[in-house]
Design a protein around this motif. Structure first.
Motif, short mmCIF file in Angstrom:
data_model
loop_
_atom_site.label_atom_id
_atom_site.label_comp_id
_atom_site.label_asym_id
_atom_site.label_seq_id
_atom_site.Cartn_x
_atom_site.Cartn_y
_atom_site.Cartn_z
N MET A 1 0.85 -1.19 0.00
CA MET A 1 0.00 0.00 0.00
C MET A 1 0.88 1.24 0.00
O MET A 1 1.89 1.30 0.70
N GLY A 2 0.49 2.24 -0.79
CA GLY A 2 1.20 3.50 -0.81
C GLY A 2 0.61 4.48 0.18
O GLY A 2 -0.57 4.42 0.51
N VAL A 3 1.45 5.39 0.67
CA VAL A 3 1.03 6.46 1.57
C VAL A 3 1.56 7.78 1.03
O VAL A 3 2.74 7.87 0.70
N ALA A 108 1.39 14.74 -6.86
CA ALA A 108 2.78 14.36 -7.09
C ALA A 108 3.07 12.99 -6.46
O ALA A 108 3.75 12.15 -7.06
N GLY A 109 2.55 12.78 -5.27
CA GLY A 109 2.72 11.48 -4.62
C GLY A 109 1.97 10.38 -5.35
O GLY A 109 2.48 9.25 -5.49
N LEU A 110 0.77 10.67 -5.81
CA LEU A 110 -0.01 9.68 -6.55
C LEU A 110 0.72 9.21 -7.80
O LEU A 110 0.76 8.02 -8.11
N VAL A 124 -3.88 8.65 1.81
CA VAL A 124 -3.53 10.06 1.92
C VAL A 124 -3.65 10.45 3.39
O VAL A 124 -4.73 10.32 3.99
N LEU A 125 -2.56 10.92 3.97
CA LEU A 125 -2.48 11.15 5.41
C LEU A 125 -1.87 12.51 5.70
O LEU A 125 -0.87 12.89 5.08
N ASN A 126 -2.44 13.24 6.64
CA ASN A 126 -1.87 14.52 7.03
C ASN A 126 -0.62 14.33 7.89
O ASN A 126 -0.54 13.37 8.67
N PRO A 127 0.34 15.25 7.81
CA PRO A 127 1.56 15.11 8.61
C PRO A 127 1.33 15.32 10.10
O PRO A 127 2.17 14.92 10.91
N ALA A 216 -11.65 8.67 -11.94
CA ALA A 216 -12.02 10.04 -11.56
C ALA A 216 -10.94 11.06 -11.88
O ALA A 216 -11.22 12.26 -12.00
N GLY A 217 -9.70 10.60 -12.02
CA GLY A 217 -8.59 11.51 -12.21
C GLY A 217 -8.02 11.97 -10.89
O GLY A 217 -8.54 11.63 -9.81
N PRO A 218 -6.95 12.75 -10.91
CA PRO A 218 -6.33 13.24 -9.68
C PRO A 218 -7.19 14.31 -9.02
O PRO A 218 -8.26 14.70 -9.53
#
Length: 347
Positions: A1-3, A108-110, A124-127, A216-218
């Motif tokens: 899994m990506g984060v 950019a991360g995606l 997708v996670l907040n810092p 859906a796109g980015p």
């Protein structure tokens, strides 16, 4: 899994977020931190943490129980968004040359994570979040079964870990305002909502499927901040939302931009983008409610004026009427490229 973690001026908190992620169990994570041209030591803190040059020290007020310390150094890469690696490793730091906003960083991360064909889910996670040790396993459990678009869980207040910050959100079809479900309720006695009753998953912690992103796109980048995840969810088509009560994170909230919560009003900076973007969202998805949405914004501005909150009121009214930002808002973004992304002057 990506984060994907979008960081901006996150030096005081980013190591705690990363430590909680890499100490968690139940999934092989590929973490990408996109730094939006922070002027503080965010990138240095990440480098020191990943290399082990600076020992991690657990915060005394952490809502997490003491966990096994992550062994350093870890496998990591330091690169720029202009020269991103072909594939993510355990931790990839992508340095953006400018602050393009939340969605710009997420996208950019995606792009990097989706280049790996083995990654089907992107968290997708907040810092300013820390992750419960069992949350990655809960996410993987929740991804089994029928296809879905976005997955959310329970976000608790870092400072008040027994209190719910959000279990997802609903949007007023009359004004476009967003409401966090179960906000302020006890986590011990409150059930998670049914996913079919939600309109969106809160952007502090959400999981997107590859199929959803491809369809859906980015994220839309013209919001800069606020309403990106709401817009994204409204583009999900027939793919449903999903929730997991065991997907738990603790969120400080408002550490950089002054977002409001149950104990404080939002800053002028937060108000401007919140009200401006609400109208952008309404024009795209609820055009029949545009006049009501404008009226609501002007009424909120008048309410703040009556309370003596002149700066906050000015920001609300400017955002509602799509006017240029007040000086106290615009002066917080000094870089010319960042200003162009924030205020729509990209040509």
């Amino acid at each position: 899994m990506g984060v994907v973690i979008v960081a901006f001026q996150s030096a005081a908190i980013i190591d705690e977020c990363l430590e909680s992620l890499f100490a968690a169990r139940g999934a092989d994570l590929r973490v990408v931190v996109v730094d939006n041209a922070s002027a503080d030591a965010t990138c240095d803190v990440i480098a020191d943490w990943a290399s082990g040059r600076v020992p991690y020290r657990r915060r005394a007020d952490s809502p997490l129980s003491p966990a096994q310390v992550v062994v350093k150094p870890i496998n990591w890469i330091d690169a720029s968004t202009d020269a991103a690696p072909a594939m993510p490793c355990h931790l990839t730091l992508l340095r953006s040359p400018f602050n393009g906003g939340y969605a710009h960083g997420v996208n950019a991360g995606l792009r990097l994570l989706l280049a790996d064909p083995l990654i089907e889910y992107i968290w997708v996670l907040n810092p300013d979040c820390v992750v419960s040790p069992e949350t990655p396993a809960a996410i993987m459990d929740a991804t089994t079964g029928e296809r879905f678009s976005l997955l959310g869980g329970r976000t608790l207040f870092y400072e008040r870990p027994d209190e719910i910050q959000t279990d997802g959100g609903r949007v007023s079809r009359r004004t476009g305002t967003c409401k966090s479900v179960n906000a302020g309720q006890s986590s011990a006695t409150t059930l998670m909502p049914c996913a079919t009753t939600l309109d969106y998953i809160t952007g502090a912690s959400l999981v997107a499927t590859r199929k959803f992103v491809e369809a859906a796109g980015p994220m839309e980048e013209d919001y800069f901040l606020y309403y990106e995840e709401v817009d994204w969810a409204f583009r999900r088509g027939t793919l449903p939302l999903r929730v997991s009560a065991d997907m738990i994170v603790y969120h400080r909230g408002g550490t950089t931009i002054g977002t409001g919560d149950t104990t404080r009003r939002p800053s002028a900076f937060a108000n401007y983008f919140n009200f401006r973007n609400r109208l952008r969202f309404v024009r795209r998805f609820l055009p029949g409610s545009l006049l009501a949405a404008i009226g609501y914004g002007l009424a909120k501005g008048a309410q703040l004026l009556c309370k003596g909150a002149v700066g906050e009121a000015e920001a609300v009214i400017a955002g509602t009427l799509a006017l240029p930002p007040p000086a106290r808002v615009s002066e917080r973004i000094s870089d010319a490229t960042a200003r162009a992304y924030a205020f729509g002057d990209r040509g």
